[in-house]
Design a protein around this motif. Sequence first.
Motif, PDB file in Angstrom:
ATOM      1  N   ALA A  82       0.842  -1.208   0.000  1.00  0.00           N
ATOM      2  CA  ALA A  82       0.000   0.000   0.000  1.00  0.00           C
ATOM      3  C   ALA A  82       0.873   1.253   0.000  1.00  0.00           C
ATOM      4  CB  ALA A  82      -0.911   0.011   1.219  1.00  0.00           C
ATOM      5  N   ARG A  83       0.305   2.342  -0.446  1.00  0.00           N
ATOM      6  CA  ARG A  83       1.006   3.620  -0.482  1.00  0.00           C
ATOM      7  C   ARG A  83       1.010   4.271   0.900  1.00  0.00           C
ATOM      8  NH1 ARG A  83      -1.859   2.219  -4.638  1.00  0.00           N
ATOM      9  NH2 ARG A  83      -1.153   2.516  -6.784  1.00  0.00           N
ATOM     10  N   LEU A  84       1.912   5.222   1.064  1.00  0.00           N
ATOM     11  CA  LEU A  84       2.013   5.993   2.301  1.00  0.00           C
ATOM     12  C   LEU A  84       1.720   7.450   1.980  1.00  0.00           C
ATOM     13  CD1 LEU A  84       2.905   6.513   5.272  1.00  0.00           C
ATOM     14  CD2 LEU A  84       5.242   6.736   4.388  1.00  0.00           C
ATOM     15  N   SER A  85       0.727   8.020   2.639  1.00  0.00           N
ATOM     16  CA  SER A  85       0.345   9.406   2.396  1.00  0.00           C
ATOM     17  C   SER A  85       0.823  10.280   3.553  1.00  0.00           C
ATOM     18  CB  SER A  85      -1.174   9.530   2.234  1.00  0.00           C
ATOM     19  OG  SER A  85      -1.515  10.779   1.703  1.00  0.00           O
ATOM     20  N   ILE A  86       1.594  11.319   3.218  1.00  0.00           N
ATOM     21  CA  ILE A  86       2.210  12.203   4.207  1.00  0.00           C
ATOM     22  C   ILE A  86       1.721  13.623   3.972  1.00  0.00           C
ATOM     23  CG2 ILE A  86       4.380  13.105   5.122  1.00  0.00           C
ATOM     24  CD1 ILE A  86       5.757  10.588   3.984  1.00  0.00           C
ATOM     25  N   ASN A  87       1.255  14.279   5.017  1.00  0.00           N
ATOM     26  CA  ASN A  87       0.864  15.682   4.924  1.00  0.00           C
ATOM     27  C   ASN A  87       2.103  16.566   5.010  1.00  0.00           C
ATOM     28  OD1 ASN A  87      -2.310  15.776   5.205  1.00  0.00           O
ATOM     29  ND2 ASN A  87      -1.578  14.195   6.593  1.00  0.00           N
ATOM     30  N   PHE A  88       2.151  17.606   4.196  1.00  0.00           N
ATOM     31  CA  PHE A  88       3.281  18.527   4.280  1.00  0.00           C
ATOM     32  C   PHE A  88       2.780  19.965   4.346  1.00  0.00           C
ATOM     33  CE2 PHE A  88       2.572  18.782  -0.270  1.00  0.00           C
ATOM     34  CZ  PHE A  88       3.024  20.040  -0.645  1.00  0.00           C
ATOM     35  N   LEU A  89       3.647  20.840   4.818  1.00  0.00           N
ATOM     36  CA  LEU A  89       3.326  22.253   4.992  1.00  0.00           C
ATOM     37  C   LEU A  89       4.025  23.050   3.894  1.00  0.00           C
ATOM     38  CD1 LEU A  89       3.920  22.483   8.869  1.00  0.00           C
ATOM     39  CD2 LEU A  89       1.728  22.185   7.676  1.00  0.00           C
ATOM     40  N   PRO A  90       3.303  23.498   2.876  1.00  0.00           N
ATOM     41  CA  PRO A  90       3.958  24.193   1.764  1.00  0.00           C
ATOM     42  C   PRO A  90       4.663  25.461   2.185  1.00  0.00           C
ATOM     43  CG  PRO A  90       1.570  24.435   1.644  1.00  0.00           C
ATOM     44  CD  PRO A  90       1.852  23.411   2.693  1.00  0.00           C
ATOM     45  N   ASN A  91       4.154  26.119   3.232  1.00  0.00           N
ATOM     46  CA  ASN A  91       4.802  27.346   3.683  1.00  0.00           C
ATOM     47  C   ASN A  91       6.110  27.068   4.422  1.00  0.00           C
ATOM     48  OD1 ASN A  91       2.789  29.038   2.629  1.00  0.00           O
ATOM     49  ND2 ASN A  91       1.499  28.722   4.428  1.00  0.00           N
ATOM     50  N   ALA A  92       6.400  25.788   4.689  1.00  0.00           N
ATOM     51  CA  ALA A  92       7.670  25.414   5.305  1.00  0.00           C
ATOM     52  C   ALA A  92       8.721  25.049   4.266  1.00  0.00           C
ATOM     53  CB  ALA A  92       7.468  24.232   6.253  1.00  0.00           C
ATOM     54  N   VAL A  93       8.315  24.928   3.023  1.00  0.00           N
ATOM     55  CA  VAL A  93       9.226  24.513   1.954  1.00  0.00           C
ATOM     56  C   VAL A  93       9.762  25.757   1.263  1.00  0.00           C
ATOM     57  CG1 VAL A  93       9.456  23.221  -0.209  1.00  0.00           C
ATOM     58  CG2 VAL A  93       7.961  22.357   1.626  1.00  0.00           C
ATOM     59  N   TYR A  94      11.045  26.047   1.477  1.00  0.00           N
ATOM     60  CA  TYR A  94      11.592  27.250   0.855  1.00  0.00           C
ATOM     61  C   TYR A  94      12.075  26.969  -0.561  1.00  0.00           C
ATOM     62  CZ  TYR A  94      16.518  25.890   1.194  1.00  0.00           C
ATOM     63  OH  TYR A  94      17.715  25.243   1.008  1.00  0.00           O
ATOM     64  N   LYS A  95      12.526  25.741  -0.808  1.00  0.00           N
ATOM     65  CA  LYS A  95      12.978  25.346  -2.141  1.00  0.00           C
ATOM     66  C   LYS A  95      12.777  23.842  -2.257  1.00  0.00           C
ATOM     67  CE  LYS A  95      16.787  26.066  -5.403  1.00  0.00           C
ATOM     68  NZ  LYS A  95      18.186  26.552  -5.557  1.00  0.00           N
ATOM     69  N   ALA A  96      11.901  23.417  -3.157  1.00  0.00           N
ATOM     70  CA  ALA A  96      11.443  22.025  -3.183  1.00  0.00           C
ATOM     71  C   ALA A  96      12.579  21.032  -3.332  1.00  0.00           C
ATOM     72  CB  ALA A  96      10.428  21.838  -4.303  1.00  0.00           C
ATOM     73  N   GLU A  97      13.522  21.297  -4.250  1.00  0.00           N
ATOM     74  CA  GLU A  97      14.576  20.319  -4.505  1.00  0.00           C
ATOM     75  C   GLU A  97      15.536  20.178  -3.334  1.00  0.00           C
ATOM     76  OE1 GLU A  97      15.633  23.986  -7.107  1.00  0.00           O
ATOM     77  OE2 GLU A  97      13.844  22.989  -6.282  1.00  0.00           O
ATOM     78  N   ALA A  98      15.663  21.225  -2.511  1.00  0.00           N
ATOM     79  CA  ALA A  98      16.518  21.143  -1.329  1.00  0.00           C
ATOM     80  C   ALA A  98      15.783  20.520  -0.152  1.00  0.00           C
ATOM     81  CB  ALA A  98      17.043  22.529  -0.953  1.00  0.00           C
ATOM     82  N   CYS A  99      14.525  20.886   0.010  1.00  0.00           N
ATOM     83  CA  CYS A  99      13.758  20.437   1.165  1.00  0.00           C
ATOM     84  C   CYS A  99      13.285  18.989   1.051  1.00  0.00           C
ATOM     85  CB  CYS A  99      12.562  21.363   1.385  1.00  0.00           C
ATOM     86  SG  CYS A  99      13.035  23.062   1.808  1.00  0.00           S
ATOM     87  N   ILE A 100      13.526  18.350  -0.079  1.00  0.00           N
ATOM     88  CA  ILE A 100      13.131  16.960  -0.255  1.00  0.00           C
ATOM     89  C   ILE A 100      14.274  16.001   0.099  1.00  0.00           C
ATOM     90  CG2 ILE A 100      13.830  16.592  -2.665  1.00  0.00           C
ATOM     91  CD1 ILE A 100      10.478  15.565  -1.040  1.00  0.00           C
ATOM     92  N   ILE A 123       4.950   6.834  -2.174  1.00  0.00           N
ATOM     93  CA  ILE A 123       4.746   7.948  -1.248  1.00  0.00           C
ATOM     94  C   ILE A 123       3.871   9.011  -1.905  1.00  0.00           C
ATOM     95  CG2 ILE A 123       5.855   9.832   0.013  1.00  0.00           C
ATOM     96  CD1 ILE A 123       8.290   8.033   0.375  1.00  0.00           C
ATOM     97  N   ILE A 124       2.842   9.439  -1.180  1.00  0.00           N
ATOM     98  CA  ILE A 124       1.950  10.525  -1.602  1.00  0.00           C
ATOM     99  C   ILE A 124       2.199  11.714  -0.673  1.00  0.00           C
ATOM    100  CG2 ILE A 124      -0.452  11.260  -1.929  1.00  0.00           C
ATOM    101  CD1 ILE A 124      -1.181   8.214  -1.964  1.00  0.00           C
ATOM    102  N   PHE A 125       2.330  12.905  -1.248  1.00  0.00           N
ATOM    103  CA  PHE A 125       2.411  14.115  -0.444  1.00  0.00           C
ATOM    104  C   PHE A 125       1.104  14.877  -0.556  1.00  0.00           C
ATOM    105  CE2 PHE A 125       7.120  13.689  -0.536  1.00  0.00           C
ATOM    106  CZ  PHE A 125       7.326  13.782   0.838  1.00  0.00           C
ATOM    107  N   GLU A 126       0.460  15.093   0.597  1.00  0.00           N
ATOM    108  CA  GLU A 126      -0.817  15.807   0.657  1.00  0.00           C
ATOM    109  C   GLU A 126      -0.615  17.219   1.179  1.00  0.00           C
ATOM    110  OE1 GLU A 126      -4.019  14.128   2.868  1.00  0.00           O
ATOM    111  OE2 GLU A 126      -3.498  12.057   2.412  1.00  0.00           O
ATOM    112  N   VAL A 127      -1.277  18.172   0.551  1.00  0.00           N
ATOM    113  CA  VAL A 127      -1.359  19.523   1.099  1.00  0.00           C
ATOM    114  C   VAL A 127      -2.836  19.850   1.289  1.00  0.00           C
ATOM    115  CG1 VAL A 127      -1.316  20.592  -1.202  1.00  0.00           C
ATOM    116  CG2 VAL A 127      -0.730  21.955   0.804  1.00  0.00           C
ATOM    117  N   THR A 128      -3.183  20.370   2.453  1.00  0.00           N
ATOM    118  CA  THR A 128      -4.582  20.678   2.703  1.00  0.00           C
ATOM    119  C   THR A 128      -4.984  21.965   2.011  1.00  0.00           C
ATOM    120  OG1 THR A 128      -6.224  21.163   4.397  1.00  0.00           O
ATOM    121  CG2 THR A 128      -3.976  21.834   4.880  1.00  0.00           C
TER     122      THR A 128
END
Length: 253
Positions: free
Chosen positions: A85-103, A120-125
Amino acid sequence: MAFGDGGCGGQCAERFELDFTMAFQPIVDVAAGGVWAHEALVRGVAGQGAGWVLGQVTDSTRYAFDQSCRVKAIELAAGLPMNGARLSINFLPNAVYKAEACIRATLAAARRTGFPTNRIIFEVTENERVVDHDHLKGIFNEYKRQGFLTAIDDFGSGYSGLNLLAEFQPDIIKLDMELTRNIDSERARRSIVKGILAVCDDLAIIPVAEGVETAGEAKALRDLGVTLMQGYLFAKPAFQAVVTDPELSAFAA
């Protein structure tokens, strides 16, 4: 959990010191009759709810907390019977200053534990107010490039609604429980959901219904073509565990 820079380039030096853990709630596939994904939901180590944990997060620790959540979810899931099964993780977009670095910490945790990134699934509300939609679009594009799936959570409850989909299209949208509640008895809700599902079909977006609590709601959603559902009807979140046998009797032959 203490979590520092993690590739933040010195811009986010604060550490998140609070110990926390995760509960996991399944997203079921009522057509296939099994678990499609497990959503990681933050909890205190003594079982405190998400609100208690999130209440400890400040602007200065937001980045560290976001990074810690990703790593904790992957580390725990890697030791649980996910059965593909997949894993779904909530993330905070306002905490990500640069996607390629913050991953980077996410990728490192996946490599270290052997958890496949394509599960892996990344969810943003949708309730997370994002001032810069181009920034969120950039995050989603980078995550897709890295092989992750992307999702908008609580769709239909927040600031943008369908306007959000006009700017970028995630792989998945999760219909907010306020849309699914009593959908079996309220024509207006069925009509609204039917319209959203038509958009999903046209844009090749996978719909997931959240907050499903009754067999009537589940059957109404299934009649509309929704096969992926999440809610107390099937299983409550399991503390540091996954539910491998959700309640699916509403769809028994």
